[in-house]
Design a protein around this motif. Structure first.
Motif, PDB file in Angstrom:
ATOM      1  N   TRP A  23       0.825  -1.200   0.000  1.00 48.14           N
ATOM      2  CA  TRP A  23       0.000   0.000   0.000  1.00 48.14           C
ATOM      3  C   TRP A  23       0.862   1.254   0.000  1.00 48.14           C
ATOM      4  N   ASP A  24       0.251   2.337  -0.444  1.00 53.60           N
ATOM      5  CA  ASP A  24       0.849   3.661  -0.351  1.00 53.60           C
ATOM      6  C   ASP A  24      -0.283   4.667  -0.218  1.00 53.60           C
ATOM      7  N   GLN A  25       0.063   5.930  -0.029  1.00 54.59           N
ATOM      8  CA  GLN A  25      -0.977   6.938   0.142  1.00 54.59           C
ATOM      9  C   GLN A  25      -0.527   8.294  -0.360  1.00 54.59           C
ATOM     10  N   THR A  26      -1.508   9.111  -0.682  1.00 50.33           N
ATOM     11  CA  THR A  26      -1.320  10.516  -1.001  1.00 50.33           C
ATOM     12  C   THR A  26      -2.210  11.305  -0.038  1.00 50.33           C
ATOM     13  N   LEU A  27      -2.300  12.604  -0.223  1.00 50.87           N
ATOM     14  CA  LEU A  27      -3.187  13.406   0.623  1.00 50.87           C
ATOM     15  C   LEU A  27      -4.629  12.944   0.538  1.00 50.87           C
ATOM     16  N   GLU A  28      -5.035  12.479  -0.642  1.00 49.74           N
ATOM     17  CA  GLU A  28      -6.444  12.191  -0.888  1.00 49.74           C
ATOM     18  C   GLU A  28      -6.815  10.715  -0.927  1.00 49.74           C
ATOM     19  N   GLU A  29      -5.844   9.831  -1.087  1.00 44.92           N
ATOM     20  CA  GLU A  29      -6.204   8.423  -1.286  1.00 44.92           C
ATOM     21  C   GLU A  29      -5.187   7.459  -0.690  1.00 44.92           C
ATOM     22  N   VAL A  30      -5.670   6.247  -0.475  1.00 49.58           N
ATOM     23  CA  VAL A  30      -4.829   5.117  -0.081  1.00 49.58           C
ATOM     24  C   VAL A  30      -4.969   4.079  -1.189  1.00 49.58           C
ATOM     25  N   ASN A  31      -3.846   3.582  -1.670  1.00 50.07           N
ATOM     26  CA  ASN A  31      -3.838   2.572  -2.725  1.00 50.07           C
ATOM     27  C   ASN A  31      -3.407   1.237  -2.150  1.00 50.07           C
ATOM     28  N   LEU A  32      -4.219   0.216  -2.373  1.00 52.33           N
ATOM     29  CA  LEU A  32      -3.890  -1.153  -1.969  1.00 52.33           C
ATOM     30  C   LEU A  32      -3.537  -1.950  -3.216  1.00 52.33           C
ATOM     31  N   TYR A  33      -2.542  -2.802  -3.113  1.00 55.54           N
ATOM     32  CA  TYR A  33      -2.140  -3.685  -4.197  1.00 55.54           C
ATOM     33  C   TYR A  33      -2.149  -5.102  -3.623  1.00 55.54           C
ATOM     34  N   ILE A  34      -3.123  -5.897  -4.020  1.00 52.87           N
ATOM     35  CA  ILE A  34      -3.322  -7.220  -3.457  1.00 52.87           C
ATOM     36  C   ILE A  34      -3.018  -8.274  -4.521  1.00 52.87           C
ATOM     37  N   PRO A  35      -1.965  -9.086  -4.323  1.00 55.23           N
ATOM     38  CA  PRO A  35      -1.681 -10.131  -5.302  1.00 55.23           C
ATOM     39  C   PRO A  35      -2.783 -11.189  -5.268  1.00 55.23           C
ATOM     40  N   MET A  89      -4.937  -7.043  -7.682  1.00 53.76           N
ATOM     41  CA  MET A  89      -6.112  -6.198  -7.492  1.00 53.76           C
ATOM     42  C   MET A  89      -5.620  -4.864  -6.934  1.00 53.76           C
ATOM     43  N   HIS A  90      -5.930  -3.779  -7.645  1.00 56.02           N
ATOM     44  CA  HIS A  90      -5.596  -2.438  -7.175  1.00 56.02           C
ATOM     45  C   HIS A  90      -6.877  -1.821  -6.632  1.00 56.02           C
ATOM     46  N   VAL A  91      -6.867  -1.439  -5.360  1.00 53.98           N
ATOM     47  CA  VAL A  91      -8.015  -0.810  -4.719  1.00 53.98           C
ATOM     48  C   VAL A  91      -7.622   0.618  -4.381  1.00 53.98           C
ATOM     49  N   LEU A  92      -8.366   1.580  -4.927  1.00 52.30           N
ATOM     50  CA  LEU A  92      -8.145   2.979  -4.609  1.00 52.30           C
ATOM     51  C   LEU A  92      -9.213   3.393  -3.603  1.00 52.30           C
ATOM     52  N   LEU A  93      -8.788   3.783  -2.413  1.00 50.58           N
ATOM     53  CA  LEU A  93      -9.686   4.227  -1.364  1.00 50.58           C
ATOM     54  C   LEU A  93      -9.573   5.746  -1.221  1.00 50.58           C
ATOM     55  N   GLN A  94     -10.642   6.451  -1.491  1.00 47.49           N
ATOM     56  CA  GLN A  94     -10.663   7.902  -1.371  1.00 47.49           C
ATOM     57  C   GLN A  94     -10.857   8.264   0.101  1.00 47.49           C
ATOM     58  N   LYS A  95      -9.883   8.946   0.694  1.00 45.90           N
ATOM     59  CA  LYS A  95      -9.957   9.307   2.106  1.00 45.90           C
ATOM     60  C   LYS A  95     -11.141  10.241   2.359  1.00 45.90           C
ATOM     61  N   ARG A  96     -11.878   9.996   3.412  1.00 49.05           N
ATOM     62  CA  ARG A  96     -12.954  10.906   3.818  1.00 49.05           C
ATOM     63  C   ARG A  96     -12.348  12.219   4.305  1.00 49.05           C
ATOM     64  N   ASP A  97     -11.244  12.131   5.061  1.00 47.71           N
ATOM     65  CA  ASP A  97     -10.566  13.314   5.584  1.00 47.71           C
ATOM     66  C   ASP A  97      -9.270  13.532   4.822  1.00 47.71           C
ATOM     67  N   LYS A  98      -9.325  14.420   3.847  1.00 48.51           N
ATOM     68  CA  LYS A  98      -8.144  14.729   3.049  1.00 48.51           C
ATOM     69  C   LYS A  98      -7.010  15.189   3.957  1.00 48.51           C
ATOM     70  N   GLY A  99      -5.833  14.659   3.715  1.00 47.65           N
ATOM     71  CA  GLY A  99      -4.662  15.042   4.480  1.00 47.65           C
ATOM     72  C   GLY A  99      -4.387  14.164   5.686  1.00 47.65           C
ATOM     73  N   GLN A 100      -5.315  13.309   6.037  1.00 51.41           N
ATOM     74  CA  GLN A 100      -5.110  12.420   7.179  1.00 51.41           C
ATOM     75  C   GLN A 100      -4.031  11.396   6.836  1.00 51.41           C
ATOM     76  N   THR A 101      -3.080  11.228   7.741  1.00 56.07           N
ATOM     77  CA  THR A 101      -2.028  10.237   7.543  1.00 56.07           C
ATOM     78  C   THR A 101      -2.481   8.914   8.129  1.00 56.07           C
ATOM     79  N   TRP A 102      -2.507   7.888   7.301  1.00 50.12           N
ATOM     80  CA  TRP A 102      -2.866   6.544   7.751  1.00 50.12           C
ATOM     81  C   TRP A 102      -1.588   5.800   8.118  1.00 50.12           C
ATOM     82  N   SER A 103      -1.573   5.117   9.263  1.00 50.29           N
ATOM     83  CA  SER A 103      -0.426   4.294   9.656  1.00 50.29           C
ATOM     84  C   SER A 103      -0.542   2.889   9.081  1.00 50.29           C
ATOM     85  N   SER A 104      -1.729   2.563   8.577  1.00 48.70           N
ATOM     86  CA  SER A 104      -2.014   1.285   7.937  1.00 48.70           C
ATOM     87  C   SER A 104      -3.369   1.424   7.259  1.00 48.70           C
TER      88      SER A 104
END
Length: 158
Positions: A23-35, A89-104
């Motif tokens: 996974w990785d993240q930007t200000l607006e989204e979290v991207n999951l990459y699931i083999p 499988m690439h899952v793009l999750l749009q953060k509800r709170d833009k700018g929130q840092t996710w630890s996981s």
């Protein structure tokens, strides 16, 4: 400039020596990459159900799920989506709170260590400063001490 503020690498979550997801993240989204699991399962049978605070990934017509976890924070389901490509499988999750840092991406699963979490928060803060101040170069900016929460710093952003 934007390239320097993009995630440098994906974070991996391993279990029993196997990669469960990256996974990785930007200000607006979290991207999951699931083999996807190896085998003869047609890609059209895989599914992903994204709810505001939960995600389920599995195979249609089977009781077999790969992920069934609460998310670490809320997402906008109408802007989140998933795709399949090259056995991932690439899952793009749009953060509800833009700018929130996710630890996981998931509650209690695969948390970043404190050092990596701090680096991630600093990278997102720089990304936010760049977004709010186009034309200024923040590439050499450094934070001392703890990084402020981008949701509350200077009024927050949404």
């Amino acid at each position: 400039m934007a390239e320097r503020l993009a995630p440098e690498k994906r974070h991996s979550f391993m279990h029993d020596g196997k990669k469960v997801f990256e996974w990785d993240q930007t200000l607006e989204e979290v991207n999951l990459y699931i083999p996807l699991p190896p085998g003869n399962v047609p890609t059209k049978l895989f599914y992903c159900k994204i709810q505001p605070q939960h995600i389920v990934v599995g195979i249609r017509g089977s009781d077999r799920t790969f992920l069934d976890h609460p998310l670490a924070a809320s997402v906008k389901t109408d802007s989140s989506f998933w795709t399949l490509e090259d056995g991932t499988m690439h899952v793009l999750l749009q953060k509800r709170d833009k700018g929130q840092t996710w630890s996981s991406p998931f509650e209690g699963q695969g948390l970043l260590d404190p050092y990596a979490a701090d680096l991630e928060q600093k990278r997102l803060m720089l990304q936010r400063f760049q977004e709010e101040n186009p034309g200024f170069d923040f590439s050499q900016a450094q934070f001392t001490g703890s990084c402020p929460d981008p949701r509350t710093f200077m009024g927050g952003i949404r």
